[in-house]
Design an enzyme around this catalytic site. Structure first.
Site, PDB file in Angstrom:
ATOM      1  N   ASP A  33       0.834  -1.202   0.000  1.00 11.02           N
ATOM      2  CA  ASP A  33       0.000   0.000   0.000  1.00 11.02           C
ATOM      3  C   ASP A  33       0.865   1.247   0.000  1.00 11.02           C
ATOM      4  OD1 ASP A  33       0.654   0.252   2.780  1.00 11.02           O
ATOM      5  OD2 ASP A  33      -0.920  -1.227   3.177  1.00 11.02           O
ATOM      6  N   LYS A  55      -4.265   2.610   0.078  1.00 12.80           N
ATOM      7  CA  LYS A  55      -5.154   3.363   0.950  1.00 12.80           C
ATOM      8  C   LYS A  55      -4.763   4.827   0.837  1.00 12.80           C
ATOM      9  CE  LYS A  55      -6.073  -0.237   4.347  1.00 12.80           C
ATOM     10  NZ  LYS A  55      -5.956  -0.612   5.767  1.00 12.80           N
ATOM     11  N   MET A 170      -0.241   9.048  12.855  1.00 14.82           N
ATOM     12  CA  MET A 170      -1.533   9.327  12.216  1.00 14.82           C
ATOM     13  C   MET A 170      -2.210  10.548  12.830  1.00 14.82           C
ATOM     14  SD  MET A 170      -3.023   5.445  11.832  1.00 14.82           S
ATOM     15  CE  MET A 170      -2.704   5.011  13.528  1.00 14.82           C
TER      16      MET A 170
HETATM   17  N1  SAH Z   1       3.355   0.569  10.911  1.00 21.80           N
HETATM   18  C1  SAH Z   1       3.826   1.924  10.755  1.00 21.80           C
HETATM   19  C2  SAH Z   1       2.809   2.947  11.205  1.00 21.80           C
HETATM   20  C3  SAH Z   1       1.538   2.923  10.420  1.00 21.80           C
HETATM   21  S1  SAH Z   1       0.460   4.203  10.854  1.00 21.80           S
HETATM   22  C4  SAH Z   1       5.139   2.080  11.495  1.00 21.80           C
HETATM   23  O1  SAH Z   1       5.517   1.247  12.307  1.00 21.80           O
HETATM   24  O2  SAH Z   1       5.826   3.075  11.227  1.00 21.80           O
HETATM   25  C5  SAH Z   1       0.887   5.412   9.669  1.00 21.80           C
HETATM   26  C6  SAH Z   1       1.531   6.588  10.360  1.00 21.80           C
HETATM   27  O3  SAH Z   1       2.913   6.361  10.533  1.00 21.80           O
HETATM   28  C7  SAH Z   1       1.463   7.874   9.579  1.00 21.80           C
HETATM   29  O4  SAH Z   1       0.221   8.510   9.725  1.00 21.80           O
HETATM   30  C8  SAH Z   1       2.578   8.655  10.215  1.00 21.80           C
HETATM   31  O5  SAH Z   1       2.195   9.146  11.468  1.00 21.80           O
HETATM   32  C9  SAH Z   1       3.601   7.573  10.450  1.00 21.80           C
HETATM   33  N2  SAH Z   1       4.532   7.501   9.323  1.00 21.80           N
HETATM   34  C10 SAH Z   1       4.702   6.483   8.470  1.00 21.80           C
HETATM   35  N3  SAH Z   1       5.669   6.760   7.571  1.00 21.80           N
HETATM   36  C11 SAH Z   1       6.112   7.997   7.873  1.00 21.80           C
HETATM   37  C12 SAH Z   1       7.096   8.855   7.330  1.00 21.80           C
HETATM   38  N4  SAH Z   1       7.832   8.484   6.270  1.00 21.80           N
HETATM   39  N5  SAH Z   1       7.281  10.066   7.894  1.00 21.80           N
HETATM   40  C13 SAH Z   1       6.545  10.450   8.944  1.00 21.80           C
HETATM   41  N6  SAH Z   1       5.613   9.689   9.505  1.00 21.80           N
HETATM   42  C14 SAH Z   1       5.388   8.469   8.978  1.00 21.80           C
END
Ligand code: SAH
Length: 487
Positions: A33, A55, A170
């Site tokens: 995704d 998504k 998020m």
């Molecule tokens: N499983 C993921 C989190 C999923 S929820 C993990 O462990 O990182 C998705 C959230 O992760 C986004 O809304 C943001 O808050 C954060 N996120 C994911 N990639 C990011 C990035 N490159 N830079 C900043 N925040 C990020």
């Protein structure tokens, strides 16, 4: 077969784990995704199926139930399935639900943890999530629920009372209610707060403020929000890289394009690979094979490109026939290609152009004068070297070792190029082919070339050259770009 729930890390493709790379390389199907780092898809076999369950915020989405049954069906069908997820699969990624669905269906699965954005994104912004004495814990909370509506299950009072670092994932869209809620729960309004957008990627941007002011900066998703003393730290390193955030087009042929792109990436740039030349066998391969078989009858073998080396050695039937033949390389890249085949070049000129090679060879007048020289090279190339050697009395055989062709223009690429800041040209043919395929109008503002010959071609096509390597190698080009952007 097994379904692998693989953490792809937060964005920098280099943050994939070794186990993740291993299972990707043998995948039959990859389910991915938006946040799962699309460049990693290239690591799957070319014929693996790639399924987007995208998504996009606000866009169409595949429901979680549909994703679960997709994974179950493909696993049951005996395929090796990689479910690629941003960050870690079990941190706010619904990996738990997918694993539960697989377990309930009796499909074997394995979890490959990933580097979570909760820790890595602040790290790339120079923010440690803990500090001895001052920040002794970090709490990762979801910002998905609206704290103002009181519908959520996050205990904001408890989070605030803990006194350590608060990391909100998020939370970009609800930044204001979240910050307000933390203040209402007892955190000081002047507590340092930062939001890191698109962390670990060349487009990373760090907004620094306080709980009272962060929302005014309007953070955009995806962003990781960090609240606490540590958010005031600015141990910047990633954003300080010499080419950080620059979008640079790489036009050279594969596989060299990938090497240059990786070097640029290491310096913080976003490299767009758009090869405008490709190599094909020469029209008369027999002639090359014949010359390679007879190489022992020459005094000098002169190679003018790494591709020439590869193609010549592919045809060389017996390495021993090189025995007494002296070998010249036009520059260090060509010499390195020779070294890979355990041949040490006898001569590399000081300047890596044909004129210099001619001069250096002419200085080599020895007992074998006038010598026989074999030049396996591109089907079309400048005649400076063979003409010069012939004029000096050498017996010269130029044998086409490969042809450079222009791949069909890629219409999607044109849009990306238009957004880029820099374009790199590593030979005259990259310039002519680029302009032929895409026109001079979309050439990015900064044109960077490997040397004067390429620059001349660029100027003759109406381009203005901003950067020219003084050492005519790919490393020289990178150095010139670094100098240009630090000036
Ligand atoms: N499983 C993921 C989190 C999923 S929820 C993990 O462990 O990182 C998705 C959230 O992760 C986004 O809304 C943001 O808050 C954060 N996120 C994911 N990639 C990011 C990035 N490159 N830079 C900043 N925040 C990020």
């Amino acid at each position: 077969m097994t379904v692998y729930l693989v953490g792809a890390g937060p964005g920098d493709p280099a943050l994939l784990t070794l186990r993740g790379a291993e299972v990707l390389a043998s995948a039959d199907v990859v389910v991915y995704d938006r946040l799962s780092v699309t460049s990693l898809l290239d690591m799957a076999p070319a014929d693996a199926e790639r399924i987007s369950v995208g998504k996009q915020p606000g866009g169409p989405r595949t429901s979680q139930a549909e994703i679960n049954s997709l994974l179950v069906d493909r696993g049951r069908a005996g395929q090796l399935v990689v479910r690629l997820k941003g960050g870690d699969p079990f941190v706010f990624a619904r990996g738990g639900e997918e694993a539960a669905a697989l377990a309930a269906a009796g499909v074997a699965f394995e979890v490959v943890p990933g580097i979570t954005s909760a820790v890595a994104v602040p790290a790339y912004a120079g923010i440690p999530v803990t500090m001895r004495y001052s920040s002794t814990s970090f709490t990762v909370v979801t910002g998905h629920e609206d704290p103002a509506k009181g519908e959520g299950s996050v205990n904001w009072e408890a989070v605030a009372a803990l006194g350590g670092t608060v990391v909100v994932l998020m939370g970009a869209a609800r930044c204001r209610p979240i910050c307000d809620r933390l203040v209402a729960a007892g955190m000081a309004p002047d507590t340092p707060a930062a939001a890191v957008q698109w962390g670990t990627r060349p487009s990373q941007r760090t907004l620094r403020a306080t709980l009272a002011t962060l929302a005014d900066m309007d953070p955009q998703p995806p962003a990781t929000i960090v609240v606490g003393e540590v958010a005031a730290a600015n141990l910047a390193w990633y954003e300080n890289r010499p080419l950080f955030g620059r979008r640079i087009v790489v036009t050279r042929a594969q596989p060299q394009a990938a090497g240059l792109a990786a070097e640029l990436h290491r310096r913080g740039a976003e490299a767009l690979e758009l090869p405008v030349i490709a190599f094909e066998p020469p029209y008369d391969l027999d002639r090359l094979a014949q010359a390679a078989a007879e190489v022992g009858s020459y005094d000098w073998l002169v190679l003018t490109s790494p591709t020439g080396v590869v193609r010549f050695f592919d045809q060389l039937p017996d390495a021993r026939s090189l025995g007494g033949v002296k070998v010249a390389a036009i520059g260090p890249g060509t010499a390195a290609a020779l070294a890979e085949r355990n041949v040490v070049a006898d001569l590399v000129p000081e300047q890596y152009v044909a004129e210099s090679l001619l001069e250096a060879l002419s200085d080599e007048v020895g007992s074998d004068w006038p010598g026989r020289v074999l030049i396996p090279r591109a089907e079309t190339a400048r005649n400076v070297l063979p003409d010069g050697l012939a004029a000096a009395g050498w017996d010269v055989d130029v044998v086409p070792a490969y042809r450079t062709v222009a791949p069909a223009p890629d219409p999607d690429a044109a849009a990306l190029v238009a957004d880029a800041e820099v374009i790199t040209f590593t030979s005259s043919s990259t310039v002519t082919n680029f302009v032929d395929s895409y026109g001079a109008d979309i050439v990015p503002e900064v044109v960077a070339t490997i040397g004067p010959i390429t620059s001349e071609t660029a100027r003759s096509l109406g381009l203005e050259v901003a950067v020219e390597a003084s050492e005519h190698t790919v490393d020289g080009l990178i150095t010139a770009l670094e100098d240009f952007f630090t000036r």
